[in-house]
Design an enzyme around this catalytic site. Structure first.
Site, PDB file in Angstrom:
ATOM      1  N   LYS A  19      12.058   4.128  -9.895  1.00  0.00           N
ATOM      2  CA  LYS A  19      11.615   5.524  -9.880  1.00  0.00           C
ATOM      3  C   LYS A  19      12.764   6.440 -10.300  1.00  0.00           C
ATOM      4  CE  LYS A  19       9.486   8.986  -6.809  1.00  0.00           C
ATOM      5  NZ  LYS A  19       8.985   9.262  -5.446  1.00  0.00           N
TER       6      LYS A  19
ATOM      7  N   SER B 205       4.586   9.053  -0.320  1.00  0.00           N
ATOM      8  CA  SER B 205       4.740   8.884  -1.765  1.00  0.00           C
ATOM      9  C   SER B 205       4.883   7.449  -2.253  1.00  0.00           C
ATOM     10  CB  SER B 205       5.934   9.700  -2.264  1.00  0.00           C
ATOM     11  OG  SER B 205       5.651  11.072  -2.202  1.00  0.00           O
TER      12      SER B 205
ATOM     13  N   SER C  55       4.276  10.834  -4.775  1.00  0.00           N
ATOM     14  CA  SER C  55       4.986  11.190  -5.995  1.00  0.00           C
ATOM     15  C   SER C  55       5.397   9.988  -6.840  1.00  0.00           C
ATOM     16  CB  SER C  55       6.247  11.980  -5.625  1.00  0.00           C
ATOM     17  OG  SER C  55       7.142  11.172  -4.864  1.00  0.00           O
TER      18      SER C  55
END
Length: 482
Positions: free
Chosen positions: A78, A177, A153
């Protein structure tokens, strides 16, 4: 013979010469090149570094060396985690062009364990969002339904695993997330206990809430990756010195006799009927496997969303003050004074959701409002934590829905921030309490959209939580006739 693309399957395939780490990396880059144009999960590829690592693993095989736990496994990272030499934008224009000169501890641990790091994954800007529509570099689409969001997210991290672009990925979870995108994309996503995995090298959103964890296809793979990531780190003062369990070995223990808590507060109004049915069927399966079902109460759950959005935004206001155009990333031009440069840079660099949260957090911390909002939220956080501690005196895990609805359509909630925030209703309480959680696929809607069940465990008891997760996964495999 087709290779089993689990961590064990890859490791044995590489060791036995049925494939090579190099060919696996090339295969995954080929998948990314052919299909990620429509999904948008990757923001940057690190092919030179990945191929060098793959060649290193192949060299170990040729010499007959013992292979590390993640040898040859293609992994995505990420884009809120530092990865030496690769962009670290956090999905924001304000960090466009920034390339950290170091690795986050989690990234370094993966590579030391033999993982092949494919590149950086798309996410909501500064990890603020529940749909991955807040990225400055375009939304991510759900591989299971391209008109739907992948969750946020860590939407890019979940989508990359679901689409087969990576065997595992790293995400971060501040209020759901990792778990929510895992549920929306039909993969496994683990929220470790706060302090279990180092946060060094993570671009902070809310420092008392942020956690790093894995996405995988299977519970065993999640246990393997978590075992690599977990442990104390001298570079992170909040990381725990507590010993790390052997999560993979713990999966061998049966779930017979484990006490499963069912929180009434998670089965009220607003829960999609198909999700409710899937969770109830999962609980029935665990009961048949010998688990003992026990009703529990988490009475302060109704305060979790407002509490979270005071604490998280207050910490974001503080953390994001460092992005000013001076040290790294974007610097606005045509500003005649230092103050004007600060304002122009932040106005141009931050997106609307990040600005909204900075404003909310700054207000909550301001003179005259600190006691009414931030201090009160911290007090309620304590009550939420006590709810879980009391419940865990009676049960070993707590199980409920992961999301109130299946993955919603792209654009469906973008004009209604409150509706977007309420999508986190089942995830933020565990975040505030610091306990561990995992989302495991437990069925599909009639339209084929994935449904995830949330299993929450005591602080630092990921081992028991993952045992129950494996039982759910086994139950699902049996239902599908595999």
């Amino acid at each position: 013979m087709q290779l089993d693309l689990t961590i064990d399957g890859i490791r044995s395939g590489v060791r036995e010469g049925r494939t090579t780490a190099t060919s696996l990396a090339e295969q995954h880059y080929g998948q990314i090149a052919s299909r990620d144009g429509e999904i948008n999960s990757f923001l940057a590829l690190s092919q030179q570094r990945a191929m060098a690592q793959a060649a290193k693993i192949d060299g170990m095989v040729a010499r007959g060396d013992e292979l590390p736990a993640l040898a040859g496994v293609p992994v995505g990272i990420k884009d809120v985690l530092a990865m030496r030499g690769s962009p670290a934008t956090a999905g924001s224009l304000i960090l466009k062009g920034y390339r950290p000169p170091y690795d986050a501890t989690a990234v370094a641990k993966l590579e030391a364990a033999g993982a092949v790091l494919l590149g950086k994954l798309n996410c909501d800007e500064f990890a603020m969002g529940s749909s991955n529509e807040n990225s400055a570099y375009g939304p991510v689409k759900n591989p299971r339904a391209l008109d739907r969001v992948p969750g946020g997210s860590s939407g890019g991290s979940a989508a990359a695993v679901a689409a087969g672009f990576a065997v595992a990925s790293l995400g971060t979870d501040t209020g759901g997330s990792i778990r929510q995108p895992a549920a929306f994309c039909g993969v496994v996503g683990v929220l470790p206990t706060y302090g279990r995995v180092s946060r060094f090298g993570l671009i902070a959103f809310a420092s008392s809430l942020d956690r790093v964890g894995p996405f995988t296809h299977t519970v065993k793979d999640a246990a393997t990756v978590l075992g690599v990531l977990a442990g104390a780190d001298p570079l992170d003062a909040t990381s725990s010195e507590r010993p790390v369990d052997d999560y993979v070995k713990a999966l061998e223990k049966p779930v017979d006799g484990l006490r499963v808590g069912i929180p009434a507060e998670y089965f009220g109004e607003g829960l999609d009927p198909e999700i409710r049915a899937a969770i109830e069927a999962t609980l029935d399966g665990l009961k048949a496997a010998g688990c003992v079902m026990t009703p529990v109460s988490l009475p302060h759950t109704k305060y979790a969303i407002p509490t979270y959005y005071v604490i998280a935004t207050a910490e974001a206001s503080s953390n994001l003050s460092r992005f000013d155009g001076v040290r790294f990333g974007l610097r606005a031009t045509e500003a005649t004074t230092l103050s004007a440069m600060f304002k122009k840079t932040r106005d141009e660099g931050f997106g609307s959701e990040v600005k909204r949260r900075i404003l909310l957090g700054t207000y909550a911390l301001s003179a005259g409002y600190y006691d009414a909002y931030y201090k009160k939220a911290q007090q309620v956080r304590t009550l939420l934590t006590r709810d879980f501690l009391t419940a865990f005196e009676q049960v070993d895990v707590i199980i409920g829905p992961m999301t109130p609805t299946p993955a919603f359509k792209l654009g469906e909630k973008t004009d209604d921030p409150m509706a977007m925030y309420l999508a986190d209703i089942y995830s933020v309480a565990a975040s505030l309490a610091g306990i561990c959680g995992v989302s495991v696929p437990c069925g599909e809607t009639k339209d084929g959209l994935p449904i995830g069940v949330q299993i929450m465990g005591r602080h630092f008891d990921e081992a028991t939580m993952l045992r129950v997760a494996l039982a759910v996964e086994t139950q699902q495999a049996a239902a599908k006739g595999r």
